[in-house]
Design an enzyme around this catalytic site. Structure first.
Site, PDB file in Angstrom:
ATOM      1  N   ASP A  49       0.771  -1.014  -0.118  1.00  0.00           N
ATOM      2  CA  ASP A  49      -0.179  -0.066  -0.143  1.00  0.00           C
ATOM      3  C   ASP A  49       0.799   1.093   0.002  1.00  0.00           C
ATOM      4  O   ASP A  49       1.752   1.393   0.844  1.00  0.00           O
ATOM      5  CB  ASP A  49      -0.916  -0.064   1.160  1.00  0.00           C
ATOM      6  CG  ASP A  49      -1.754   1.152   1.483  1.00  0.00           C
ATOM      7  OD1 ASP A  49      -2.998   1.071   0.724  1.00  0.00           O
ATOM      8  OD2 ASP A  49      -1.644   2.151   1.648  1.00  0.00           O
ATOM      9  N   TYR A  54       2.789   9.778  -0.555  1.00  0.00           N
ATOM     10  CA  TYR A  54       4.139   9.397   0.395  1.00  0.00           C
ATOM     11  C   TYR A  54       5.361   9.725  -0.310  1.00  0.00           C
ATOM     12  O   TYR A  54       6.238   9.522   0.315  1.00  0.00           O
ATOM     13  CB  TYR A  54       3.753   8.009   0.524  1.00  0.00           C
ATOM     14  CG  TYR A  54       2.641   7.417   1.310  1.00  0.00           C
ATOM     15  CD1 TYR A  54       1.675   8.209   1.723  1.00  0.00           C
ATOM     16  CD2 TYR A  54       2.259   5.841   1.238  1.00  0.00           C
ATOM     17  CE1 TYR A  54       0.560   7.711   2.443  1.00  0.00           C
ATOM     18  CE2 TYR A  54       1.208   5.531   1.960  1.00  0.00           C
ATOM     19  CZ  TYR A  54       0.303   6.559   2.339  1.00  0.00           C
ATOM     20  OH  TYR A  54      -0.699   5.981   3.059  1.00  0.00           O
ATOM     21  N   LYS A  79      -2.747   6.037  -3.994  1.00  0.00           N
ATOM     22  CA  LYS A  79      -3.842   6.704  -3.885  1.00  0.00           C
ATOM     23  C   LYS A  79      -3.701   8.152  -4.515  1.00  0.00           C
ATOM     24  O   LYS A  79      -2.583   8.793  -4.857  1.00  0.00           O
ATOM     25  CB  LYS A  79      -4.048   7.379  -2.136  1.00  0.00           C
ATOM     26  CG  LYS A  79      -4.041   5.780  -1.547  1.00  0.00           C
ATOM     27  CD  LYS A  79      -4.378   5.910   0.063  1.00  0.00           C
ATOM     28  CE  LYS A  79      -3.758   4.658   0.618  1.00  0.00           C
ATOM     29  NZ  LYS A  79      -2.544   4.499   0.952  1.00  0.00           N
ATOM     30  N   HIS A 112      -7.693   9.746  -1.618  1.00  0.00           N
ATOM     31  CA  HIS A 112      -7.220   9.582  -0.437  1.00  0.00           C
ATOM     32  C   HIS A 112      -7.862  10.454   0.709  1.00  0.00           C
ATOM     33  O   HIS A 112      -7.999   9.893   1.872  1.00  0.00           O
ATOM     34  CB  HIS A 112      -5.743  10.374  -0.547  1.00  0.00           C
ATOM     35  CG  HIS A 112      -4.555  10.075   0.389  1.00  0.00           C
ATOM     36  ND1 HIS A 112      -3.238   9.788   0.156  1.00  0.00           N
ATOM     37  CD2 HIS A 112      -4.913   9.418   1.710  1.00  0.00           C
ATOM     38  CE1 HIS A 112      -2.593   9.519   1.142  1.00  0.00           C
ATOM     39  NE2 HIS A 112      -3.361   9.337   1.846  1.00  0.00           N
TER      40      HIS A 112
END
Ligand code: A2P
Length: 291
Positions: A49, A54, A79, A112
């Site tokens: 994931d 990120y 996401k 998200h």
């Protein structure tokens, strides 16, 4: 279905199968992501994931390739980010994520955070337009499954008015001390798989005395107890660790069962380890909206 190992799967409403524990990468620096993902896949994880926000999609993609595990044997989630809302931007950012990851399809793609009324008077339309971009890429086969993250009932009910493909997943914060049980039950009743981000409360619940004493009874670590707790609730945990022995430990959760009594205790703990992130006050939104 009772999960017995890392390759046992939950099944989404469109029939896509999702390995029951995902390897989380939030807060894993891009430079470390390759090695971490390779390690996790080497230890038997088959689900990773990540997220555009990120800033480690490239490292995650490299880790998958370096692992020697075939792309089709890895379930990969990423996401959509809040700066990319709307149809056109969504279509573009999906291509961006595909490029970062070095793959031509994503197994699961999530919104998200929802646009919310507090910050966007046209929030319903904004979410609907973003979702239209998801549906396009889903129908083109670039996304095997689509879903949402951090959505509450009102955001999902709104989306249902516009959606032609219903979200298959809702990924939310879930751990002992903060379970959002109403949202879990609602999302599951809508046919969505609920996934747990921060199943260990980002580490903040691991020293809690109640949790430690329950875990000790089973001869397991508190982290293992939290991961098992999610699984027994039918919620898919996404534990994050950059440490190989903890990555391994977090997958050793199939050799014990939490009793109904302990499950009830864990589900009704006082608030503990809550991140403070909600759709209305997600810190990232504050950055975007200049608050
Ligand atoms: P580290 O990456 O150094 O192992 P969450 O998955 O809820 O976001 O929690 C992640 C946090 O918990 C990270 O700080 C991670 O640190 C830590 N962590 C992950 N697994 C374990 C474990 N088995 N025991 C102790 N801490 C853990």
């Amino acid at each position: 279905m009772e999960m017995k190992n890392l390759t046992d799967c939950f099944e989404l409403s469109n029939g896509v199968k999702v390995p029951c524990i995902g390897y989380g990468t939030w807060q894993t620096p891009d430079a470390e992501a390759k090695e971490c993902v390779k390690t996790a896949l080497g230890l038997g994880y088959r689900h990773v994931d990540t997220a555009w926000a990120y800033e480690n999609e490239a490292g995650v993609g490299e880790g998958i390739r370096a692992s020697g595990v075939k792309r089709e044997d890895v379930f990969l989630t990423t996401k959509h980010w809040i700066t990319e809302r709307g149809f056109e931007k969504t279509v573009r950012t999906i291509e961006d994520s595909l490029k970062n990851l070095g793959t031509d399809y994503i197994d699961l793609y999530l919104v998200h955070w929802p646009a919310v009324a507090k910050r966007d008077a046209a929030w319903e339309e904004t979410n609907a337009e973003t979702w239209r971009g998801f549906e396009k890429a889903y129908k083109e086969g670039k996304l095997r499954a689509i879903g949402v993250s951090n959505f509450e009932e009102k955001h999902i009910e709104s989306l249902k008015k516009y959606a032609t493909v219903m979200p298959m997943v809702n990924q939310i914060e879930f751990h002992p001390g903060y379970t959002q049980m109403e949202n879990v039950k609602y999302s599951q009743s809508e046919g969505m798989l609920v996934e747990a981000w921060s199943p260990l409360g980002s580490g903040a619940v691991l020293k809690d005395e109640t949790l430690c004493s329950i875990a000790a009874k089973y001869g397991k670590s508190t982290a293992q107890l939290c991961i098992r707790f999610a699984l027994q609730f039918g919620v898919l945990p996404l534990p994050k660790s950059v440490n190989p022995s903890r990555i391994a430990q977090n997958a050793e959760v199939f050799d014990f069962e939490i009793t109904a009594e302990d499950m009830a205790k864990l589900a009704s703990m006082p608030c503990l380890g809550f991140s403070g992130y909600l759709p209305e006050n997600a810190p990232a939104d504050a950055l975007v909206y200049g608050e």
